[in-house]
Write a protein that holds these residues in place. Structure first.
Motif, PDB file in Angstrom:
ATOM      1  N   ALA A  52       0.835  -1.208   0.000  1.00 52.24           N
ATOM      2  CA  ALA A  52       0.000   0.000   0.000  1.00 52.24           C
ATOM      3  C   ALA A  52       0.866   1.253   0.000  1.00 52.24           C
ATOM      4  O   ALA A  52       0.599   2.222  -0.719  1.00 52.24           O
ATOM      5  N   ARG A  53       1.925   1.224   0.803  1.00 55.72           N
ATOM      6  CA  ARG A  53       2.827   2.377   0.889  1.00 55.72           C
ATOM      7  C   ARG A  53       3.537   2.602  -0.443  1.00 55.72           C
ATOM      8  O   ARG A  53       3.675   3.736  -0.907  1.00 55.72           O
ATOM      9  N   ALA A  54       3.994   1.502  -1.066  1.00 57.31           N
ATOM     10  CA  ALA A  54       4.703   1.623  -2.342  1.00 57.31           C
ATOM     11  C   ALA A  54       3.799   2.168  -3.443  1.00 57.31           C
ATOM     12  O   ALA A  54       4.274   2.785  -4.390  1.00 57.31           O
ATOM     13  N   LEU A  55       2.490   1.948  -3.310  1.00 60.08           N
ATOM     14  CA  LEU A  55       1.540   2.456  -4.297  1.00 60.08           C
ATOM     15  C   LEU A  55       1.098   3.883  -3.998  1.00 60.08           C
ATOM     16  O   LEU A  55       0.232   4.422  -4.671  1.00 60.08           O
ATOM     17  N   GLY A  56       1.698   4.484  -2.960  1.00 60.96           N
ATOM     18  CA  GLY A  56       1.408   5.881  -2.657  1.00 60.96           C
ATOM     19  C   GLY A  56       0.319   6.110  -1.644  1.00 60.96           C
ATOM     20  O   GLY A  56      -0.115   7.256  -1.448  1.00 60.96           O
ATOM     21  N   CYS A  57      -0.141   5.053  -0.977  1.00 67.77           N
ATOM     22  CA  CYS A  57      -1.191   5.211   0.033  1.00 67.77           C
ATOM     23  C   CYS A  57      -0.570   5.672   1.349  1.00 67.77           C
ATOM     24  O   CYS A  57       0.183   4.920   1.976  1.00 67.77           O
ATOM     25  N   SER A  58      -0.867   6.884   1.760  1.00 69.83           N
ATOM     26  CA  SER A  58      -0.395   7.345   3.068  1.00 69.83           C
ATOM     27  C   SER A  58      -1.355   6.932   4.174  1.00 69.83           C
ATOM     28  O   SER A  58      -1.003   6.930   5.351  1.00 69.83           O
ATOM     29  N   GLY A  59      -2.584   6.592   3.782  1.00 72.96           N
ATOM     30  CA  GLY A  59      -3.572   6.112   4.737  1.00 72.96           C
ATOM     31  C   GLY A  59      -4.076   4.744   4.326  1.00 72.96           C
ATOM     32  O   GLY A  59      -4.090   4.394   3.134  1.00 72.96           O
ATOM     33  N   ILE A  60      -4.452   3.936   5.302  1.00 70.76           N
ATOM     34  CA  ILE A  60      -4.988   2.603   5.030  1.00 70.76           C
ATOM     35  C   ILE A  60      -6.260   2.406   5.840  1.00 70.76           C
ATOM     36  O   ILE A  60      -6.509   3.108   6.825  1.00 70.76           O
ATOM     37  N   VAL A  61      -7.053   1.433   5.419  1.00 77.75           N
ATOM     38  CA  VAL A  61      -8.285   1.072   6.114  1.00 77.75           C
ATOM     39  C   VAL A  61      -8.138  -0.368   6.561  1.00 77.75           C
ATOM     40  O   VAL A  61      -8.062  -1.280   5.732  1.00 77.75           O
ATOM     41  N   ILE A  62      -8.053  -0.586   7.867  1.00 80.32           N
ATOM     42  CA  ILE A  62      -7.858  -1.938   8.380  1.00 80.32           C
ATOM     43  C   ILE A  62      -9.185  -2.477   8.887  1.00 80.32           C
ATOM     44  O   ILE A  62     -10.028  -1.737   9.393  1.00 80.32           O
ATOM     45  N   ASN A  63      -9.360  -3.784   8.736  1.00 80.73           N
ATOM     46  CA  ASN A  63     -10.647  -4.396   9.063  1.00 80.73           C
ATOM     47  C   ASN A  63     -10.437  -5.850   9.429  1.00 80.73           C
ATOM     48  O   ASN A  63      -9.384  -6.431   9.133  1.00 80.73           O
ATOM     49  N   SER A  64     -11.434  -6.455  10.054  1.00 79.21           N
ATOM     50  CA  SER A  64     -11.265  -7.805  10.585  1.00 79.21           C
ATOM     51  C   SER A  64     -11.510  -8.904   9.565  1.00 79.21           C
ATOM     52  O   SER A  64     -11.092 -10.044   9.771  1.00 79.21           O
ATOM     53  N   GLY A  65     -12.190  -8.596   8.467  1.00 79.27           N
ATOM     54  CA  GLY A  65     -12.474  -9.637   7.490  1.00 79.27           C
ATOM     55  C   GLY A  65     -13.362  -9.146   6.371  1.00 79.27           C
ATOM     56  O   GLY A  65     -13.592  -7.939   6.207  1.00 79.27           O
ATOM     57  N   ALA A  66     -13.878 -10.095   5.599  1.00 81.43           N
ATOM     58  CA  ALA A  66     -14.611  -9.744   4.376  1.00 81.43           C
ATOM     59  C   ALA A  66     -15.852  -8.914   4.669  1.00 81.43           C
ATOM     60  O   ALA A  66     -16.159  -7.957   3.944  1.00 81.43           O
ATOM     61  N   LYS A  67     -16.581  -9.257   5.734  1.00 81.35           N
ATOM     62  CA  LYS A  67     -17.832  -8.557   6.010  1.00 81.35           C
ATOM     63  C   LYS A  67     -17.577  -7.085   6.327  1.00 81.35           C
ATOM     64  O   LYS A  67     -18.222  -6.184   5.762  1.00 81.35           O
ATOM     65  N   SER A  68     -16.631  -6.828   7.222  1.00 85.93           N
ATOM     66  CA  SER A  68     -16.347  -5.438   7.573  1.00 85.93           C
ATOM     67  C   SER A  68     -15.695  -4.698   6.409  1.00 85.93           C
ATOM     68  O   SER A  68     -15.917  -3.506   6.196  1.00 85.93           O
TER      69      SER A  68
END
Length: 596
Positions: A443-459
């Motif tokens: 994600a960082r290498a693609l230029g994403c300074s922010g990420i969205v973390i989640n527990s799995g497919a549903k979230s």
């Protein structure tokens, strides 16, 4: 039941490894001098001859012996081997690690040989670093020539010297952190005598100091061990061997990573190619310096290469690659260096950020180093200066890859060859957390300074609808490893994190649990009740908390009291904030159903 013979640094290691099992065992030493805590072991003191050892093993239902005694405890090793044969007991030898023998030193098999060398070369003023028990063995020398012994500062050391008639004024007492160079300069000995005592015996420090001052060094070779012993030289190998020789001692078995399997297969293939001999096992060095031996399941020769296979044994870890064969085909080439070629079932890198060039086979950095080190060592030992190509394959790996994180990482066509320690701990978080780090790096290498973390497919589905403009690589699963994910994101330079969390994990996190797996923590109704009281929820609703079975029932229970959910998120934020000294955090509570 297991019986350890210890009294050494290796004995401490054996205790540490066995205590992890939570099963009882015995720890035997000749005396009481060693201070050691055995959480699940029973301490036994006093030497055992063959009859005493046989009786002890029979009486206490000993089914496995671990010999972690000093390498020069020859009588004990012999006794253990005899009892082992009589009672049909397997023996694991926890050995020290030894550097290669330096032929510039003077090597002797016995102390009598050493005395003969000293006298034939007219060497006086010997400094003996071989231990107090060798005073009598060198008596023929020190009765006629000046000699100092360095020993442990204990009453029994003084008593042994006194009984032998050795002058106490010539005793030097060892202490932790002693400067060998300063001591050698002070004494100016004509020679130094030591034993091949390995890393834990400060062997190399002694040799280095003597060499700097030009002092001759005489080394007593360690005695050979019985052939019947299973020899290991570290924690991983010890546990692995105990698990296989005494099933049930550990609740769960450990295993080896695909990286270790690929390394063993490569070593076997190269050794087969160089010797033209069929290989049945391969001994490799793990990243921590420990050596382990893996069985080789197949070895096939062609005119130009050799292919060996190692079956992945993940122990009791739920690893999708468990039972699959990792193949390595090795060829000698004229191209410089070591080439990693694409193989069946191993993916190809298509995105930056992994630390491996785009287009290369998905063999991670640690396995590449392990494989490279084994190749270089083998070529050197056989006197070859050729270059080598390595093709790692995993038949069926393309199908397996769909069950992994590889598609998210831009790895197509197969699995990755991974592993940072070389060992798979049962149900460990290592593989999952390593995947999280790789996803963040992509994600960082693609230029994403922010990420969205989640527990799995549903979230994630819910969050994707909230952030439709973000690339797929910005959405990262944390599973249960919330704390690890936040730390990694901060370490990798992510400046903003949005965390989506289902209510079941939220109530665990709010209570302070950064790993929310059900094996570690369960829903605490008392904690939920306290939050509800603090949020001024209706008493009738609060009373119903004691009867809920699933956290998602809280959505309906407190539907008219949004303050409960606000407080829940605030508590989650308070737990997570200390892990993010540089990044900002937003937490979103993911509903069971999208309210839109």
């Amino acid at each position: 039941m297991i019986l350890i013979f210890g009294g050494t640094t290796e004995g401490r290691t054996a205790v540490k490894v066995l205590d992890e099992a939570g099963s009882p065992y015995y720890y035997s030493t000749r005396g009481n001098a060693q201070q050691i805590e055995c959480k699940h072991g029973t301490r036994v003191a006093g030497g055992m001859d063959c009859d005493a050892m046989t009786e002890f093993c029979s009486t206490h239902n000993i089914r496995l012996i671990i010999d972690a005694a000093h390498p020069f405890a020859s009588l004990l090793h012999t006794t253990v081997a005899t009892v082992s044969e009589q009672l049909d007991l397997p023996v694991i030898r926890l050995e020290r690690r030894y550097p290669p023998r330096d032929e510039s030193l003077v090597w002797c098999d016995t102390f009598d040989d050493a005395i003969d060398y000293l006298e034939s070369h007219e060497i006086r003023d010997l400094l003996a670093l071989s231990g107090v028990q060798t005073i009598t063995k060198l008596q023929r020398y020190w009765k006629k020539h000046p000699c100092h012994f360095r020993v442990l500062d204990r009453d029994d050391s003084r008593e042994i010297a006194r009984r032998a008639g050795f002058p106490e004024k010539n005793l030097l007492f060892w202490h932790e952190g002693q400067d060998e160079l300063a001591l050698f300069r002070q004494l100016h000995p004509g020679a130094i005598l030591t034993k091949e005592s390995g890393e834990s015996g400060y062997y190399e420090e002694k040799i280095s100091a003597a060499r700097q001052l030009g002092i001759p060094v005489i080394v007593i070779r360690r005695p050979p061990l019985p052939d019947s012993f299973y020899t290991v030289n570290g924690e991983h190998g010890l546990r692995y061997r105990v698990e296989r020789l005494l099933p049930g001692f550990y609740p769960l078995r450990s295993g080896f990573t695909t990286g270790s399997c690929a390394t063993a297969a490569t070593r076997a293939a190269l050794r087969g190619l160089l010797t033209q001999e069929t290989q049945h096992s391969a001994t490799i060095t793990l990243p921590d310096g420990e050596t382990v031996t893996l069985p080789v399941s197949s070895c096939v020769f062609t005119d130009s290469n050799c292919t060996c296979g190692v079956i992945k044994d993940a122990g009791d870890d739920p690893d999708v690659t468990n039972g699959y064969t990792v193949l390595s085909t090795v060829s000698l080439t004229t191209q410089p260096g070591i080439q990693f070629l694409p193989g069946e079932g191993v993916g190809t890198i298509t995105l930056p950020g992994i630390g491996i060039p785009v287009g290369e086979p998905a063999i991670n950095q640690t396995p590449r180093r392990m494989i490279t080190n084994e190749i270089e060592q083998l070529l050197h030992s056989h006197g070859f200066h050729s270059s080598v190509s390595v093709r790692i394959s995993v038949p069926g790996g393309s199908e397996l890859a769909q069950k992994t994180f590889n598609p998210r990482l831009g790895i197509i066509g197969g699995i990755s060859i991974i592993g940072t320690s070389g060992i798979v701990r049962p149900f460990s978080s290592e593989a999952f957390v390593n995947s999280i780090r790789k996803e963040i790096q992509v994600a960082r290498a693609l230029g994403c300074s922010g990420i969205v973390i989640n527990s799995g497919a549903k979230s994630e589905n819910y969050l994707r609808s909230r952030f439709p403009d973000l690339p797929a690589q910005a959405f990262i699963h944390y599973g249960n490893y919330i704390g690890d994910t936040l730390r990694l994101a901060d370490e990798e330079g992510i400046t903003h994190i949005t965390m989506g969390i289902m209510i079941g994990k939220a109530v665990k996190l709010a209570e302070g649990h950064l790993d929310t797996h059900s094996r570690n923590v369960v829903m605490n109704r008392d904690f939920i009740t306290a939050l509800a009281n603090e949020s001024h929820c209706p008493p009738a609703s609060i009373a119903r908390v004691a009867g809920i079975t699933l956290a998602r029932e809280l959505w309906e229970l407190f539907a008219d009291t949004p303050a409960f959910f606000t407080l829940l998120i605030d508590r989650c934020m308070a737990v997570c904030r200390p892990l993010l000294p540089r990044a900002t955090l937003e937490i979103m509570l993911v509903p069971e159903r999208d309210p839109r």
